[in-house]
Design a protein around this motif. Structure first.
Motif, PDB file in Angstrom:
ATOM      1  N   MET A  23     -17.105   8.782  30.918  1.00 41.23           N
ATOM      2  CA  MET A  23     -18.048   9.398  31.850  1.00 41.23           C
ATOM      3  C   MET A  23     -17.312  10.112  32.985  1.00 41.23           C
ATOM      4  O   MET A  23     -17.796  11.116  33.504  1.00 41.23           O
ATOM      5  N   ALA A  24     -16.152   9.625  33.354  1.00 36.80           N
ATOM      6  CA  ALA A  24     -15.405  10.228  34.461  1.00 36.80           C
ATOM      7  C   ALA A  24     -14.758  11.549  34.077  1.00 36.80           C
ATOM      8  O   ALA A  24     -14.467  12.384  34.943  1.00 36.80           O
ATOM      9  N   THR A  25     -14.527  11.754  32.775  1.00 40.04           N
ATOM     10  CA  THR A  25     -13.803  12.960  32.356  1.00 40.04           C
ATOM     11  C   THR A  25     -14.676  13.987  31.642  1.00 40.04           C
ATOM     12  O   THR A  25     -14.515  15.193  31.859  1.00 40.04           O
ATOM     13  N   THR A  26     -15.573  13.531  30.781  1.00 42.40           N
ATOM     14  CA  THR A  26     -16.392  14.482  30.011  1.00 42.40           C
ATOM     15  C   THR A  26     -17.882  14.144  30.026  1.00 42.40           C
ATOM     16  O   THR A  26     -18.655  14.745  29.281  1.00 42.40           O
ATOM     17  N   TRP A  27     -18.268  13.178  30.829  1.00 40.41           N
ATOM     18  CA  TRP A  27     -19.680  12.847  31.045  1.00 40.41           C
ATOM     19  C   TRP A  27     -20.419  12.422  29.780  1.00 40.41           C
ATOM     20  O   TRP A  27     -21.643  12.535  29.696  1.00 40.41           O
ATOM     21  N   HIS A  28     -19.702  11.890  28.802  1.00 40.27           N
ATOM     22  CA  HIS A  28     -20.341  11.422  27.581  1.00 40.27           C
ATOM     23  C   HIS A  28     -19.345  10.579  26.789  1.00 40.27           C
ATOM     24  O   HIS A  28     -18.151  10.557  27.105  1.00 40.27           O
ATOM     25  N   LEU A  29     -19.829   9.910  25.759  1.00 40.25           N
ATOM     26  CA  LEU A  29     -18.981   9.222  24.787  1.00 40.25           C
ATOM     27  C   LEU A  29     -19.329   9.711  23.388  1.00 40.25           C
ATOM     28  O   LEU A  29     -20.457  10.117  23.123  1.00 40.25           O
ATOM     29  N   GLU A  30     -18.348   9.653  22.487  1.00 32.12           N
ATOM     30  CA  GLU A  30     -18.559   9.880  21.064  1.00 32.12           C
ATOM     31  C   GLU A  30     -17.915   8.725  20.319  1.00 32.12           C
ATOM     32  O   GLU A  30     -16.782   8.344  20.613  1.00 32.12           O
ATOM     33  N   PHE A  31     -18.629   8.151  19.346  1.00 27.46           N
ATOM     34  CA  PHE A  31     -18.050   7.053  18.587  1.00 27.46           C
ATOM     35  C   PHE A  31     -18.758   6.896  17.247  1.00 27.46           C
ATOM     36  O   PHE A  31     -19.846   7.400  17.025  1.00 27.46           O
ATOM     37  N   ARG A  32     -18.082   6.179  16.353  1.00 27.37           N
ATOM     38  CA  ARG A  32     -18.622   5.853  15.044  1.00 27.37           C
ATOM     39  C   ARG A  32     -18.372   4.371  14.787  1.00 27.37           C
ATOM     40  O   ARG A  32     -17.458   3.794  15.375  1.00 27.37           O
ATOM     41  N   TYR A  33     -19.161   3.787  13.923  1.00 26.11           N
ATOM     42  CA  TYR A  33     -18.950   2.384  13.572  1.00 26.11           C
ATOM     43  C   TYR A  33     -19.372   2.165  12.132  1.00 26.11           C
ATOM     44  O   TYR A  33     -20.197   2.901  11.581  1.00 26.11           O
ATOM     45  N   SER A  34     -18.776   1.149  11.520  1.00 33.33           N
ATOM     46  CA  SER A  34     -19.017   0.934  10.095  1.00 33.33           C
ATOM     47  C   SER A  34     -18.571  -0.455   9.676  1.00 33.33           C
ATOM     48  O   SER A  34     -17.693  -1.050  10.304  1.00 33.33           O
ATOM     49  N   GLU A  35     -19.173  -0.933   8.585  1.00 33.07           N
ATOM     50  CA  GLU A  35     -18.726  -2.189   8.001  1.00 33.07           C
ATOM     51  C   GLU A  35     -17.463  -2.028   7.186  1.00 33.07           C
ATOM     52  O   GLU A  35     -16.744  -2.997   6.936  1.00 33.07           O
ATOM     53  N   ASN A  36     -17.176  -0.800   6.765  1.00 30.49           N
ATOM     54  CA  ASN A  36     -16.004  -0.506   5.946  1.00 30.49           C
ATOM     55  C   ASN A  36     -15.113   0.509   6.646  1.00 30.49           C
ATOM     56  O   ASN A  36     -15.574   1.562   7.070  1.00 30.49           O
ATOM     57  N   LEU A  37     -13.845   0.185   6.727  1.00 33.91           N
ATOM     58  CA  LEU A  37     -12.895   1.067   7.394  1.00 33.91           C
ATOM     59  C   LEU A  37     -12.835   2.443   6.747  1.00 33.91           C
ATOM     60  O   LEU A  37     -12.704   3.456   7.434  1.00 33.91           O
ATOM     61  N   GLU A  38     -12.987   2.480   5.410  1.00 34.26           N
ATOM     62  CA  GLU A  38     -12.878   3.745   4.690  1.00 34.26           C
ATOM     63  C   GLU A  38     -13.930   4.756   5.150  1.00 34.26           C
ATOM     64  O   GLU A  38     -13.722   5.967   5.052  1.00 34.26           O
ATOM     65  N   ASP A  39     -15.065   4.266   5.620  1.00 38.77           N
ATOM     66  CA  ASP A  39     -16.130   5.163   6.038  1.00 38.77           C
ATOM     67  C   ASP A  39     -15.830   5.871   7.350  1.00 38.77           C
ATOM     68  O   ASP A  39     -16.579   6.751   7.773  1.00 38.77           O
ATOM     69  N   LEU A  40     -14.733   5.490   8.009  1.00 38.65           N
ATOM     70  CA  LEU A  40     -14.334   6.178   9.233  1.00 38.65           C
ATOM     71  C   LEU A  40     -13.239   7.197   8.977  1.00 38.65           C
ATOM     72  O   LEU A  40     -12.752   7.831   9.909  1.00 38.65           O
ATOM     73  N   TYR A  41     -12.843   7.363   7.726  1.00 44.29           N
ATOM     74  CA  TYR A  41     -11.759   8.287   7.414  1.00 44.29           C
ATOM     75  C   TYR A  41     -12.173   9.746   7.571  1.00 44.29           C
ATOM     76  O   TYR A  41     -11.342  10.603   7.849  1.00 44.29           O
TER      77      TYR A  41
END
Length: 225
Positions: free
Chosen positions: A167-185
């Motif tokens: 929030m201090a630098t770009t006024w937002h967050l971006e993230f992903r989450y998953s039960e499987n690591l491969e889905d974040l590739y």
């Protein structure tokens, strides 16, 4: 800034080899920087009270005659419903119609970061999940920061990948989450293709939102970024 706001929209970056390294110690620097509660940013950005901020941000870049349509296009880029296999099939047939789902998945309406704990609640305030996380040592071409839950039964919330936004630098967050690591590739393959959660602090100020809108518009419309 040397990267685009909501980089998933304009860049195709593949996540490379992951190797988890346990760090069950004090809160790491990044989680400390984003401590607080967050809601989805696009429903907030799309509020009528911020339409003037959108128009002011895009008009110098696309002209007054194109401003309204451009605002709708920018918001539409991140408010699609399909993701995963459905989105892959849909955009294979219609590449020009590619958009992203930037909502929270898994029944979460609000995320909270408190120390090394990440948690989420639903629309009624009920706890959907709450786990402690450790940072992962990542060999990747992206600048995302990865975490793994210390709980074996974390399910869909087993792994998180955060852009280094705050929030201090770009006024937002971006993230992903998953039960499987491969889905974040990759943003374009797997069960969570074409999805990237985008958030703003639940207690954001008017200045925060207007700054986020200006950044989003400028970095997605300016040439040579």
């Amino acid at each position: 800034m040397n990267r685009r706001f909501f980089s998933l929209i304009l860049c195709c970056i593949a996540f490379l080899a992951f190797c988890a390294v346990g760090q069950a110690e004090a809160t790491d620097d990044y989680l400390g920087q984003i401590a607080g509660s967050y809601v989805e940013i696009f429903p907030e950005m799309d509020r009528e009270e911020y339409r003037d901020a959108w128009i002011a941000a895009v008009t110098p870049l696309v002209g007054e005659e194109n401003a309204e349509a451009t605002v709708d296009m920018l918001i539409g880029m991140c408010t699609a419903e399909p993701y995963g296999a459905e989105a892959i099939a849909q955009y294979a047939d219609d590449p020009a119609g590619m958009r992203f789902n930037c909502s929270f998945l898994g029944g979460v309406e609000r995320f909270t970061v408190d120390g090394n704990t990440i948690s989420g609640t639903d629309a009624d305030g009920n706890v959907v999940f709450s786990h402690n996380y450790v940072r992962m040592d990542v060999d990747s071409e992206s600048d995302f920061i990865f975490y793994q839950s210390e709980d074996a039964d974390a399910g869909q919330f087993a792994y998180f990948a955060f852009s280094p936004d705050t929030m201090a630098t770009t006024w937002h967050l971006e993230f992903r989450y998953s039960e499987n690591l491969e889905d974040l590739y990759s943003w374009f393959e797997g069960a969570y293709a074409y999805w990237n959660a985008s958030a703003i602090a639940a207690d954001y100020t008017d200045e925060d939102m207007r700054s986020a809108i200006g950044l989003f518009a400028t970095e997605n419309l300016s040439e040579g970024e």
